[in-house]
Design an enzyme around this catalytic site. Sequence first.
Site, mmCIF file in Angstrom:
data_model
loop_
_atom_site.group_PDB
_atom_site.id
_atom_site.type_symbol
_atom_site.label_atom_id
_atom_site.label_comp_id
_atom_site.label_asym_id
_atom_site.label_seq_id
_atom_site.Cartn_x
_atom_site.Cartn_y
_atom_site.Cartn_z
ATOM 1 C CE LYS A 170 32.139 -40.162 -37.197
ATOM 2 N NZ LYS A 170 31.917 -40.130 -38.649
ATOM 3 C CE LYS A 238 30.997 -32.466 -40.988
ATOM 4 N NZ LYS A 238 30.531 -33.879 -41.045
#
Length: 293
Positions: A170, A238
């Site tokens: 990811k 993030k």
Amino acid sequence: MRIAFVGLGVMGAPMAAHLQRAGHEVRGHNRSPGKGAELEAAGGTTVDTLPEALEGAEAVCLMLPDGPDVEAVMGGDEGVLARAAAGTLVVDFSTISPAVARRVAGQAADRGMPMVDAPVSGGQAGAQEARLSVMVGGEEDAVRTARPLLEAVGATVVHVGPPGAGQVVKAANQVVVAGNIQVLSEAVVLLESQGIALEEALDVLAGGLAGSAVLTQKRDNLVGRSFEPGFRMELHDKDLRIAGGLAADSGLDLPVARAVAALVAQALEDGDAALDHSALIRGLDRRTSGGTR
């Protein structure tokens, strides 16, 4: 299965609803109220507290913003590790650091709870249409048990390795997506500067090697400068910090990833944190117009 689904945000709400429509019994919980309408419309239920959601659950699904949120829901006297029964499957759809994913998976294993990290890509549209790409980390038996749940929300479900591996994939995905949005934004600004019909230009780009899922999903945002969040800029920041940490730990220099991470961080400083990540184009607009856009 009886499923506790924790986190009914932009992504979690449609995913929980898909699980309910797939024949599971889903009980949803969100820390802020008023997020359960989509699940309830699909026939599921929502509850006010985490222990209520966990009562009798055979599986727990998490879709939370960051690692500390996952650890908070998993730990404590009212958390998953304390309240769920041994044998309960835990599926974490959140995007968090691989280190946290491995640590939490180890804690779950110590309690006899199989756990997989299963971050997703595809954005709000992919969640709504159950065509997400799911990157799965975990032990073979846990992934096998989780697969029916994963396939209820995703069109592409791939087991990529042991616990934490899904989060590594990811992180790579988020580098690619942010890079795509930035260069697509630059192409749009270039086309606009030359007076080219933008819709037609993007149509032809989409039909060639420059075509991408990012172009397909984000073109309307960029053309119309409309940034209702499907995926908030602050979350992409993030994710890129996670990727940067992995690169640093591995002694890698990833210049494009580093550059786009700086652009995303600048967008947060400029007040775009809550906008869709396609708002990267606003940075170009600001520089082009001397800071007035």
